[in-house]
Design a protein around this motif. Structure first.
Motif, PDB file in Angstrom:
ATOM      1  N   ARG A 129      19.028  -3.312  -3.446  1.00 34.07           N
ATOM      2  CA  ARG A 129      18.928  -2.254  -4.449  1.00 34.07           C
ATOM      3  C   ARG A 129      19.792  -2.666  -5.634  1.00 34.07           C
ATOM      4  O   ARG A 129      20.628  -3.584  -5.538  1.00 34.07           O
ATOM      5  N   LEU A 130      19.607  -1.992  -6.774  1.00 40.82           N
ATOM      6  CA  LEU A 130      20.359  -2.284  -7.987  1.00 40.82           C
ATOM      7  C   LEU A 130      21.331  -1.141  -8.241  1.00 40.82           C
ATOM      8  O   LEU A 130      20.919   0.025  -8.267  1.00 40.82           O
ATOM      9  N   VAL A 131      22.620  -1.490  -8.418  1.00 45.47           N
ATOM     10  CA  VAL A 131      23.641  -0.466  -8.613  1.00 45.47           C
ATOM     11  C   VAL A 131      24.508  -0.826  -9.808  1.00 45.47           C
ATOM     12  O   VAL A 131      24.572  -1.980 -10.238  1.00 45.47           O
ATOM     13  N   ALA A 132      25.192   0.172 -10.344  1.00 52.06           N
ATOM     14  CA  ALA A 132      26.177  -0.008 -11.413  1.00 52.06           C
ATOM     15  C   ALA A 132      27.548   0.322 -10.845  1.00 52.06           C
ATOM     16  O   ALA A 132      27.730   1.340 -10.174  1.00 52.06           O
ATOM     17  N   THR A 184      22.591  -5.554  -4.556  1.00 53.52           N
ATOM     18  CA  THR A 184      23.402  -5.499  -3.348  1.00 53.52           C
ATOM     19  C   THR A 184      22.561  -5.149  -2.134  1.00 53.52           C
ATOM     20  O   THR A 184      21.518  -4.486  -2.245  1.00 53.52           O
ATOM     21  N   GLU A 185      23.040  -5.600  -0.968  1.00 53.20           N
ATOM     22  CA  GLU A 185      22.428  -5.199   0.298  1.00 53.20           C
ATOM     23  C   GLU A 185      23.308  -4.206   1.049  1.00 53.20           C
ATOM     24  O   GLU A 185      23.034  -3.885   2.198  1.00 53.20           O
ATOM     25  N   ARG A 186      24.365  -3.706   0.389  1.00 56.66           N
ATOM     26  CA  ARG A 186      25.168  -2.670   1.018  1.00 56.66           C
ATOM     27  C   ARG A 186      24.322  -1.416   1.183  1.00 56.66           C
ATOM     28  O   ARG A 186      23.785  -0.870   0.213  1.00 56.66           O
ATOM     29  N   ASP A 187      24.189  -0.975   2.403  1.00 55.30           N
ATOM     30  CA  ASP A 187      23.368   0.194   2.739  1.00 55.30           C
ATOM     31  C   ASP A 187      21.911   0.003   2.322  1.00 55.30           C
ATOM     32  O   ASP A 187      21.176   0.988   2.157  1.00 55.30           O
ATOM     33  N   ALA A 188      21.477  -1.260   2.162  1.00 49.88           N
ATOM     34  CA  ALA A 188      20.116  -1.523   1.695  1.00 49.88           C
ATOM     35  C   ALA A 188      19.725  -2.958   2.063  1.00 49.88           C
ATOM     36  O   ALA A 188      19.840  -3.861   1.244  1.00 49.88           O
ATOM     37  N   PRO A 189      19.288  -3.207   3.294  1.00 46.94           N
ATOM     38  CA  PRO A 189      18.999  -4.588   3.710  1.00 46.94           C
ATOM     39  C   PRO A 189      17.891  -5.257   2.916  1.00 46.94           C
ATOM     40  O   PRO A 189      17.789  -6.485   2.937  1.00 46.94           O
ATOM     41  N   ARG A 190      17.078  -4.478   2.197  1.00 41.92           N
ATOM     42  CA  ARG A 190      16.051  -5.080   1.338  1.00 41.92           C
ATOM     43  C   ARG A 190      16.486  -5.110  -0.129  1.00 41.92           C
ATOM     44  O   ARG A 190      15.709  -5.507  -0.996  1.00 41.92           O
ATOM     45  N   ALA A 248      35.233   3.866  -6.465  1.00 41.08           N
ATOM     46  CA  ALA A 248      34.444   5.046  -6.831  1.00 41.08           C
ATOM     47  C   ALA A 248      33.000   4.845  -6.376  1.00 41.08           C
ATOM     48  O   ALA A 248      32.521   3.712  -6.215  1.00 41.08           O
ATOM     49  N   PRO A 249      32.265   5.922  -6.146  1.00 43.89           N
ATOM     50  CA  PRO A 249      30.864   5.785  -5.715  1.00 43.89           C
ATOM     51  C   PRO A 249      30.057   4.955  -6.699  1.00 43.89           C
ATOM     52  O   PRO A 249      30.180   5.128  -7.921  1.00 43.89           O
ATOM     53  N   TRP A 250      29.266   4.062  -6.171  1.00 44.47           N
ATOM     54  CA  TRP A 250      28.406   3.248  -7.018  1.00 44.47           C
ATOM     55  C   TRP A 250      27.233   4.088  -7.513  1.00 44.47           C
ATOM     56  O   TRP A 250      26.684   4.909  -6.773  1.00 44.47           O
ATOM     57  N   GLU A 276      23.516   4.373  -8.355  1.00 46.64           N
ATOM     58  CA  GLU A 276      22.278   3.678  -7.985  1.00 46.64           C
ATOM     59  C   GLU A 276      21.293   3.689  -9.144  1.00 46.64           C
ATOM     60  O   GLU A 276      20.946   4.752  -9.668  1.00 46.64           O
ATOM     61  N   ILE A 277      20.856   2.509  -9.546  1.00 47.91           N
ATOM     62  CA  ILE A 277      19.888   2.375 -10.632  1.00 47.91           C
ATOM     63  C   ILE A 277      18.474   2.268 -10.073  1.00 47.91           C
ATOM     64  O   ILE A 277      17.565   2.994 -10.495  1.00 47.91           O
ATOM     65  N   VAL A 278      18.273   1.371  -9.122  1.00 49.53           N
ATOM     66  CA  VAL A 278      16.977   1.212  -8.460  1.00 49.53           C
ATOM     67  C   VAL A 278      17.223   1.238  -6.959  1.00 49.53           C
ATOM     68  O   VAL A 278      17.936   0.380  -6.435  1.00 49.53           O
ATOM     69  N   PRO A 279      16.673   2.215  -6.252  1.00 44.90           N
ATOM     70  CA  PRO A 279      16.938   2.319  -4.815  1.00 44.90           C
ATOM     71  C   PRO A 279      16.179   1.251  -4.015  1.00 44.90           C
ATOM     72  O   PRO A 279      15.277   0.593  -4.530  1.00 44.90           O
ATOM     73  N   GLN A 280      16.560   1.129  -2.755  1.00 46.92           N
ATOM     74  CA  GLN A 280      15.826   0.243  -1.855  1.00 46.92           C
ATOM     75  C   GLN A 280      14.389   0.720  -1.701  1.00 46.92           C
ATOM     76  O   GLN A 280      14.124   1.916  -1.580  1.00 46.92           O
ATOM     77  N   HIS A 281      13.456  -0.235  -1.695  1.00 52.18           N
ATOM     78  CA  HIS A 281      12.040   0.085  -1.505  1.00 52.18           C
ATOM     79  C   HIS A 281      11.748   0.223  -0.011  1.00 52.18           C
ATOM     80  O   HIS A 281      12.437  -0.355   0.829  1.00 52.18           O
ATOM     81  N   ALA A 282      10.719   0.975   0.297  1.00 47.44           N
ATOM     82  CA  ALA A 282      10.372   1.210   1.700  1.00 47.44           C
ATOM     83  C   ALA A 282       9.965  -0.071   2.417  1.00 47.44           C
ATOM     84  O   ALA A 282      10.221  -0.221   3.626  1.00 47.44           O
ATOM     85  N   THR A 283       9.337  -1.003   1.718  1.00 51.35           N
ATOM     86  CA  THR A 283       8.874  -2.240   2.360  1.00 51.35           C
ATOM     87  C   THR A 283       9.224  -3.486   1.564  1.00 51.35           C
ATOM     88  O   THR A 283       9.498  -4.536   2.148  1.00 51.35           O
TER      89      THR A 283
END
Length: 724
Positions: free
Chosen positions: A334-337, A326-332, A345-347, A349-356
């Protein structure tokens, strides 16, 4: 000044004028929008009668035709995949117009002694029938496949018994875009269909395809040009009349389309929907019962806010879980469940957005995810467990520069992963990753004629300032044995629809570099190389930034001595054809040659043909008075000014292009010929029985590339050279 060696055909001009939002817009070549009209046919014939002898007489054409033919008719193979214990891949021993679909009862058999499951070359004498969809049922017993004729996006879907090679009676017409998606019990599949266009009718219950579908009689002007209505997602049960197929999803508005996905455990159907080509999407989930029935919709993401891609879903003792990129709150990315029973309910987060880096893809295998990351427009891989912990980072094979991943074929419970990898200097190779050992091995190339050895190259990443100061990255590629300094250069770009331009092998690119030219591949705004913000910066009312970017790249190449204005050619396809049209009409003095190919060149009427209305999410709607001025300002057709010296231009299109209809190129070419005050030619090259590019026979592609390369060489001063 000597007279040119060509004479343009006379193109009729009429007095058609349309008033749009209070602005009078002349459209003197509107009659060319009808591909079946006598005047259009005569115009195309006359244009080819000029371009064909001119291109055939170019000094560089013979060596370029030899090079592109050698590369495109060499043996090659795609990335394998497995279903039900059987292994499959597309491959070509060389010389065939279309790739064959191969099958083996084991991976070793697929690689050493495969059986031809389907050969599109047997469906038409001229090699223009293409396999455009191939989905194997979960049990490995059946193949649902789509065939398209003469480059059209329309496809006919049939079903083949893999063991016997015989077709079932099922035949589905007037389908596009969505490949067949099998139910978990292999009893049927989902597909996307449209009403038959115009007055053309076809029987939906004809026997299975034994010869090429008789699409030529159906693909009349209505099928190739008319704006399409709304489609629908339907479920076809094998052996039933397609007229009785169950409609599962109908868009509330015409421009919405949906991509279906069935969970590997067969318990969930996930529908990802978007308006037109918009990257943003909604997600719906339906349960699948043991007897194949579909439960009610559970809306997981109901607002059109961010891009969502389904990665995996399953139902366990603790309930269902849906994994999204998803790009929700993560324009680059991220992976969520997500819990589909409690989507608010709050998603997790499995893998957060990377800095670059941009998270491009995630595929499940065994108890892991295979993650594809993009870093500076090139790929790298990671293996992470289902909680996101890093298990390993994989080095992708690349002998001369950056690479990209073209395929990740996995099974959710399997331990083998098949990877497709390519680069600017090497055609795609297939690799097998064993998750139990971490070993990666390259799979052997298919038997057949080998491609010629290409000279060693050097690559460099540089950045060019755009008009607003934004750095625009480019990859420069040149032969390693040639000195730096001004050389004929081919600048390529796309810049749109969130599509990343990554390292990828092309016979056109390889032949140009091998001949001694420099290749510059630009990563323009509007593309998907650097996340959602990079895309959004070049779409809609901001589209001019994309043209500023490519102009900035051209100026940088000249200012830094890579090339000169007299040595620089610009090339792009489709949306990239728009890019070329805009750049050459805004800054004609920068380019020695322009190669707009199947381009979107009339920005005031693109939405009135076939699927063009789906692009309004990217370009804006010409019918919107607030957006009309921006579209008119850069529309290549409407920026042409009589008496202007435009660069030598070779315009390519196909008469069966039902994505970007040929009228774009025909009208632009006619007006550019009228306006041209420069010494260079303006040529229209119209392929017959060809479309947007999909499924084009190998030798036809070789001829197209040779014409483009020799035209660019003629006007940039490149004399094809052979590396020692």
């Amino acid at each position: 000044m000597t007279e040119p060696a060509w004479t343009y055909p006379t193109a009729d001009r009429d007095d058609t004028v349309e008033v749009l939002h209070g602005t009078s817009v002349p459209d003197p070549y509107r009659y060319l929008e009808d591909p079946d009209a006598d005047r259009t046919r005569a115009f195309v014939t006359a244009q080819n009668a000029v371009s064909e002898p001119y291109l055939a007489g170019l000094e560089a054409r013979a060596p370029f035709l030899a090079s592109t033919t050698d590369l495109l008719t060499a043996a090659h193979a795609g990335t394998p995949w497995e279903r039900g214990g059987r292994y499959f891949r597309l491959a070509n021993p060389g010389e065939l117009d279309q790739d064959q679909l191969l099958v083996g009862d084991s991976l070793d058999q697929l690689l050493t002694a495969p059986r031809v499951l389907l050969d599109p070359n047997t469906f038409s004498a001229d090699g223009t029938t293409a396999l455009t969809a191939a989905r194997v049922s979960p049990d490995g017993a059946l193949l649902a496949y789509g065939l398209s004729e003469a480059g059209s996006d329309w496809r006919t879907v049939a079903v083949r018994d893999i063991a016997t090679g015989a077709d079932l009676p099922d035949r589905l017409d007037w389908t596009k875009w969505v490949a067949p998606t099998w139910l978990p019990d292999s009893s049927g599949f989902l597909y996307w269909r449209y009403p038959a266009p115009g007055s053309s009718t076809r029987t939906a219950t004809e026997p299975g395809i034994d010869t090429a579908p008789e699409t030529d009689t159906a693909l009349d002007a209505d099928a190739l040009t008319d704006a399409m209505g709304a489609g629908e997602l339907v479920l076809h049960r094998l052996g039933t009349d397609p007229a009785d197929d169950e409609v599962l999803w109908t868009p509330a508005e015409r421009d919405w389309m949906v991509d279906p996905w069935v969970s590997p455990d067969g318990t969930l159907l996930v529908l990802t929907a978007s308006p037109g080509t918009d990257s943003r999407s909604t997600v719906e989930v339906r349960r699948i019962s043991a007897d194949g029935g579909l439960g009610p919709v559970m809306t997981v993401v109901g607002e059109l806010t961010d891009a969502q891609t389904v990665v995996h879903a399953e139902t366990g003792p603790d309930g269902a879980v849906l994994y999204l990129r998803t790009e929700r709150d993560a324009p680059r990315g991220r992976l969520v469940a997500v819990d589909p029973d409690a989507p608010e309910a709050p998603w997790r987060e499995i893998v957060p957005q990377h800095a670059t880096d941009v998270l491009v893809d995630a595929d499940p295998a065994a108890d892991t995810f295979v993650l594809v990351w993009s870093r500076d427009a090139a790929h790298h891989l990671e293996i992470r467990d289902r909680e996101g912990s890093l298990r390993s980072a994989l080095e992708l094979p690349g002998d001369q520069g950056p690479v990209s991943v073209t395929a990740v074929n996995t099974r959710a419970a399997g331990t083998e992963v098949f990877l497709g990898v390519t680069s600017f200097t090497r055609e795609g190779t297939a690799h097998r990753l064993d998750l139990t050992t971490g070993q990666v091995r390259e799979l052997p190339a298919p038997a057949g004629r080998r491609a010629p050895e290409l000279p060693a190259t050097r690559s460099e990443r540089v950045s060019a300032p755009s008009a607003d100061g934004t750095p625009v990255p480019m990859t420069l590629l040149a032969r390693a044995d040639l000195p730096a300094g001004p050389r004929p250069t081919l600048l390529y770009g796309y810049g749109g629809f969130d599509v990343p331009i990554l390292p990828s092998f092309s016979a056109l690119f390889a032949s140009w570099v091998a001949a001694g030219g420099v290749l510059a591949v630009a990563n323009l705004r509007g593309g998907g190389e650097f996340g959602a913000a990079w895309h959004e910066a070049g779409m809609g009312v901001h589209k001019q930034r994309v043209f500023d970017d490519v102009i900035g790249c051209a100026e940088h190449l000249i200012a830094t001595g890579v090339t000169t204005a007299g040595q620089l050619a610009v090339h792009g396809r489709s949306n990239g054809g728009l890019l070329v049209g805009a750049a050459m009409t805004q800054r004609p003095e920068l380019f020695a040659a322009a190669l707009p190919t199947v381009g979107v060149l009339d920005m005031l009427r693109f939405h009135r043909f076939t699927i063009g209305w789906a692009w309004t999410s990217e370009y804006g709607d010409p019918d919107d008075p607030a957006l009309f001025p921006a579209l008119l300002a850069y529309s290549p057709l409407h920026r042409l000014i009589p008496g202007t010296a435009y660069p030598p231009t070779l315009i390519n299109t196909g008469d069966h292009d039902d994505r970007v209809v040929p009228a774009h190129s025909l009208k632009f070419g006619a007006e550019l010929q009228r306006c041209q005050a420069g010494p260079g030619p303006v040529l229209l090259r119209v392929d017959t029985r060809a479309g947007h590019g999909m499924g084009k026979p190998a030798r036809a592609r070789a001829a197209e590339y040779a014409d483009q390369l020799s035209f660019a060489a003629e006007h940039t001063g490149l004399v094809p050279d052979t590396a020692s």
